[in-house]
Design a protein around this motif. Structure first.
Motif, PDB file in Angstrom:
ATOM      1  N   THR A  86       0.783  -1.404   0.509  1.00 48.83           N
ATOM      2  CA  THR A  86      -0.042   0.217  -0.016  1.00 48.83           C
ATOM      3  C   THR A  86       0.568   1.458   0.166  1.00 48.83           C
ATOM      4  O   THR A  86       1.850   1.271   0.353  1.00 48.83           O
ATOM      5  CB  THR A  86      -0.725   0.191   1.053  1.00 48.83           C
ATOM      6  OG1 THR A  86      -0.130  -0.114   2.753  1.00 48.83           O
ATOM      7  CG2 THR A  86      -2.270  -1.570   1.206  1.00 48.83           C
ATOM      8  N   ASN A  87      -0.088   2.368  -0.291  1.00 47.74           N
ATOM      9  CA  ASN A  87       0.854   3.478  -0.355  1.00 47.74           C
ATOM     10  C   ASN A  87       2.373   3.303  -1.080  1.00 47.74           C
ATOM     11  O   ASN A  87       3.937   3.909  -0.346  1.00 47.74           O
ATOM     12  CB  ASN A  87       1.576   3.837   1.277  1.00 47.74           C
ATOM     13  CG  ASN A  87       1.742   5.833   0.884  1.00 47.74           C
ATOM     14  OD1 ASN A  87       1.297   6.411   0.368  1.00 47.74           O
ATOM     15  ND2 ASN A  87       2.017   6.014   2.037  1.00 47.74           N
ATOM     16  N   ARG A  88       2.085   3.011  -2.304  1.00 50.27           N
ATOM     17  CA  ARG A  88       3.044   2.842  -3.151  1.00 50.27           C
ATOM     18  C   ARG A  88       3.932   4.377  -3.615  1.00 50.27           C
ATOM     19  O   ARG A  88       3.072   4.892  -3.786  1.00 50.27           O
ATOM     20  CB  ARG A  88       2.900   2.544  -4.446  1.00 50.27           C
ATOM     21  CG  ARG A  88       2.392   0.531  -4.036  1.00 50.27           C
ATOM     22  CD  ARG A  88       2.553  -0.344  -5.038  1.00 50.27           C
ATOM     23  NE  ARG A  88       2.119  -1.951  -5.157  1.00 50.27           N
ATOM     24  CZ  ARG A  88       1.331  -2.446  -6.013  1.00 50.27           C
ATOM     25  NH1 ARG A  88       2.223  -2.287  -7.218  1.00 50.27           N
ATOM     26  NH2 ARG A  88       1.456  -3.834  -5.022  1.00 50.27           N
ATOM     27  N   PRO A  89       4.792   4.155  -3.689  1.00 55.58           N
ATOM     28  CA  PRO A  89       5.753   5.457  -4.267  1.00 55.58           C
ATOM     29  C   PRO A  89       5.018   6.030  -5.936  1.00 55.58           C
ATOM     30  O   PRO A  89       4.440   5.894  -6.815  1.00 55.58           O
ATOM     31  CB  PRO A  89       7.674   5.021  -4.711  1.00 55.58           C
ATOM     32  CG  PRO A  89       7.583   3.954  -4.487  1.00 55.58           C
ATOM     33  CD  PRO A  89       6.160   2.954  -4.031  1.00 55.58           C
ATOM     34  N   VAL A  90       5.019   7.728  -5.448  1.00 59.64           N
ATOM     35  CA  VAL A  90       3.978   8.397  -6.806  1.00 59.64           C
ATOM     36  C   VAL A  90       5.693   9.213  -7.114  1.00 59.64           C
ATOM     37  O   VAL A  90       6.709   9.795  -7.065  1.00 59.64           O
ATOM     38  CB  VAL A  90       4.024   9.645  -6.213  1.00 59.64           C
ATOM     39  CG1 VAL A  90       3.744  10.477  -7.053  1.00 59.64           C
ATOM     40  CG2 VAL A  90       2.319   9.556  -4.725  1.00 59.64           C
ATOM     41  N   ILE A  91       5.155   8.427  -9.076  1.00 60.35           N
ATOM     42  CA  ILE A  91       6.135   9.217  -9.560  1.00 60.35           C
ATOM     43  C   ILE A  91       6.787  10.796  -9.812  1.00 60.35           C
ATOM     44  O   ILE A  91       6.030  11.147  -9.970  1.00 60.35           O
ATOM     45  CB  ILE A  91       5.928   8.808 -11.201  1.00 60.35           C
ATOM     46  CG1 ILE A  91       5.328   6.857 -11.088  1.00 60.35           C
ATOM     47  CG2 ILE A  91       6.647   9.027 -11.916  1.00 60.35           C
ATOM     48  CD1 ILE A  91       6.960   6.053 -11.507  1.00 60.35           C
ATOM     49  N   GLN A  92       7.695  11.073  -9.780  1.00 59.86           N
ATOM     50  CA  GLN A  92       8.493  11.849  -9.275  1.00 59.86           C
ATOM     51  C   GLN A  92       9.339  12.814 -11.023  1.00 59.86           C
ATOM     52  O   GLN A  92       9.655  12.359 -11.861  1.00 59.86           O
ATOM     53  CB  GLN A  92       9.155  12.894  -8.080  1.00 59.86           C
ATOM     54  CG  GLN A  92       8.771  11.969  -6.738  1.00 59.86           C
ATOM     55  CD  GLN A  92       9.596  11.970  -5.614  1.00 59.86           C
ATOM     56  OE1 GLN A  92      10.887  13.167  -6.201  1.00 59.86           O
ATOM     57  NE2 GLN A  92       9.230  11.136  -4.591  1.00 59.86           N
ATOM     58  N   GLN A  93       9.540  14.136 -10.912  1.00 54.55           N
ATOM     59  CA  GLN A  93       9.227  14.866 -12.084  1.00 54.55           C
ATOM     60  C   GLN A  93      10.371  16.058 -11.576  1.00 54.55           C
ATOM     61  O   GLN A  93      10.717  16.877 -10.789  1.00 54.55           O
ATOM     62  CB  GLN A  93       8.059  15.881 -12.712  1.00 54.55           C
ATOM     63  CG  GLN A  93       8.873  16.674 -13.631  1.00 54.55           C
ATOM     64  CD  GLN A  93       9.581  15.941 -14.884  1.00 54.55           C
ATOM     65  OE1 GLN A  93       8.805  15.018 -15.104  1.00 54.55           O
ATOM     66  NE2 GLN A  93      10.548  15.857 -15.577  1.00 54.55           N
TER      67      GLN A  93
END
Length: 564
Positions: free
Chosen positions: A295-302
């Protein structure tokens, strides 16, 4: 006394008293017989021969004493561990950052990066070694370019060249496994570390990397095992730098006609190193807990600014550098030659030479590989069904045995086949059948793993319904199960074909003039300086592998996992 089950597919098998065989009991016995003859017996014969005196045939430990005391073998062991460990380290140093950048940040062309990494993975390593000779050999075009500038670069020959090839060849294992694991990390752990004041680098080394360590270590173990077992690369680039694989081959060729005692002893040391490495990794992982909630997997960042440019530059530099040898091979194949010398003009003379000098190598490669893959497809379905649907001690043992071909180097298996099948009425040495047999047993795990994964996702109730409606277990398997697991069978067969058609280490020992294959012909051509012929054959192999990769992409649900 009987063993009962509620599954109507599993007929009762009597433990005491009258024994009644059903279809799956017969298939279990068939699989056990095949694994015994083609896997256990060759390895056992190698193990037995290693304890025999070459002259008298008496039991002795002198062979192992010589391996661990004579400088020739000790140096080979040290060289093997050196290139294996450093090649693995290099693969981790570029594979882990590449996985982190593509899994956590917006990198343009991620699919292209993964595709190129997979193409690097399926190309035979000895082709990369040959290409680096074309670039950085004594007369390589990069070497000559810098000579023109007054700079003398070190050639590719020796330990550093072997390590470079291993690094760029095997890093996709670390990359693909680590990338998959990074996508499953619970972001809460990293957020907590950030709230406690850890910077990005500290979070990576103290939180993220430990969480994905099982994936990293598994990829590293695969790199290490393949590195120490690789024959083509050190044979082509070694130039006096001997590893255990090249020593075992040299010992075998020098002992032809007699008992290959030293060859099998060296081979068993190679296998023992692989098993020991796997044991150490499993032992280390067993002492720590790595599981986390999905759960709460990482968010792709820019990323922005120079960080964005740097991440893109690193990712593309890695895969393009790794692919560059392949591109050199393809380019070289369309250069005109005058004998072994390139004239600098473009043409298809190398391909014409293939048709004139090596048509049997192409025919044999496809014939042996396709026959082996056809048998693999049949046995993959049967073995996968036994492992998944008939969970008992026997099927568990079969499942464990499916790991053995991964750990046994091709040289070891080939010598085992020679010692097992070269006497009496069943002398198979020099025949196409023995090559098909070794391709089958060495590549069978690819088909089994792919099909097993597919079968675990299918509920047994569908097969049970067919049996309840009057179908026999065989008909239920053929009519219901096989169509459902067909995608897994096809993907596994394609992976088996890719690796079978590129096989060198085992076929180099078993071939003769009538059973030569493309990898063997390429190896011989490189040693003879026939780089044009080698380039044309290599390109044919690469095209075949690329087409299979494309087919896997179309059929597999998770294309990256299919190759790992």
């Amino acid at each position: 006394m009987t063993m009962t089950t509620s599954n109507p597919l599993l007929k009762p098998v009597y433990i005491f008293g009258p024994v009644r065989f059903d279809f799956w009991t017969a298939m279990t016995l068939l699989v056990i017989a095949v694994l015994f003859v083609l896997l256990i017996l060759p390895i056992a014969s190698v193990f037995f021969v290693s304890f025999l005196d070459e002259d008298t045939g008496a039991f002795t430990l002198a062979n192992y004493v010589e391996v661990f005391t004579r400088n020739y073998y000790v140096k080979g062991l040290r060289n093997t561990l050196t290139v294996g460990l450093l090649g693995t380290l290099g693969a981790c140093l570029i594979g882990v950052p590449l996985a982190f950048f593509t899994a956590r940040f917006r990198i343009r062309g991620k699919a292209l990066i993964s595709t190129l990494a997979i193409l690097v993975l399926v190309a035979p390593p000895f082709i990369g070694a040959y290409a680096w000779i074309m670039m950085l050999g004594a007369n390589g075009f990069i070497t000559n370019f810098f000579k023109g500038l007054g700079l003398n670069l070190p050639t590719i020959y020796g330990a550093h060249g072997i390590i470079l090839v291993f690094t760029l060849k095997f890093f996709p294992f670390v990359f693909l496994m680590t990338k998959t694991a990074l996508g499953s990390v619970n972001k809460s752990f990293e957020d907590a570390a950030e709230n406690l004041g850890c910077n990005a680098l500290q979070r990576f080394f103290h939180v993220t990397l430990p969480l994905v360590f099982p994936a990293v270590s598994t990829g590293a173990i695969i790199c290490f095992v393949l590195s120490i077992a690789d024959f083509g690369t050190p044979a082509i680039l070694g130039r006096g730098f001997r590893t255990l694989s090249t020593i075992a081959y040299s010992a075998y060729t020098s002992e032809l006609g007699g008992k290959p005692t030293m060859a099998v002893t060296v081979s068993l040391v190679m296998m023992a190193i692989s098993i020991l490495a796997l044991f150490i990794q499993r032992r280390f992982l067993s002492k720590r807990r790595y599981a986390s909630a999905l759960t709460n997997r990482p968010v792709i960042q820019q990323l922005k600014g120079w960080r964005n440019w740097g991440a893109h530059a690193f990712c593309y530099a890695v895969v393009i550098t790794a692919m560059f040898p392949t591109l050199v091979v393809v380019y070289t194949s369309i250069l005109e030659t005058n004998g072994p010398v390139f004239t600098g003009e473009y043409g298809l003379s190398s391909y014409r030479r293939v048709l004139l000098d090596a048509p049997e190598a192409i025919f044999n490669s496809f014939r042996f590989s396709l026959i082996a893959v056809a048998v693999i497809a049949v046995f993959s379905g049967l073995i996968s069904y036994l492992i998944v649907r008939r969970e008992n001690a026997v099927s568990g043992t079969i499942d464990v045995l499916m790991m053995v071909p991964y750990l046994v180097p091709g040289v070891v298996m080939a010598i085992g086949f020679v010692t097992t099948f070269r006497s009496g009425w069943y002398d198979l040495t020099g025949t196409g059948l023995i090559i098909v047999m070794i391709l089958f047993i060495r590549r069978l795990p690819y088909g089994v793993r792919s099909t097993t994964t597919n079968l675990r996702q299918i509920k047994p109730s569908l097969e049970e319904a067919a049996v309840n409606l009057g179908a026999s277990p065989l008909r239920a398997f053929v009519s219901v199960t096989v169509p459902l697991i067909l995608p897994g069978l096809i993907v596994g067969s394609l992976m088996s074909f890719i690796t079978a058609i590129n096989e060198l280490s085992s076929t180099l020992i078993l071939y003769n003039s009538k059973t030569v294959t493309m990898p063997v012909k390429i190896y011989i051509s490189v040693l003879d300086g026939e780089f044009g012929l080698a380039a044309a054959l290599s390109t044919i192999l690469l095209v075949c592998s690329g087409l299979c990769v494309y087919a896997v992409f179309l059929l597999a649900d998770d294309r990256e996992s299919s190759f790992v």
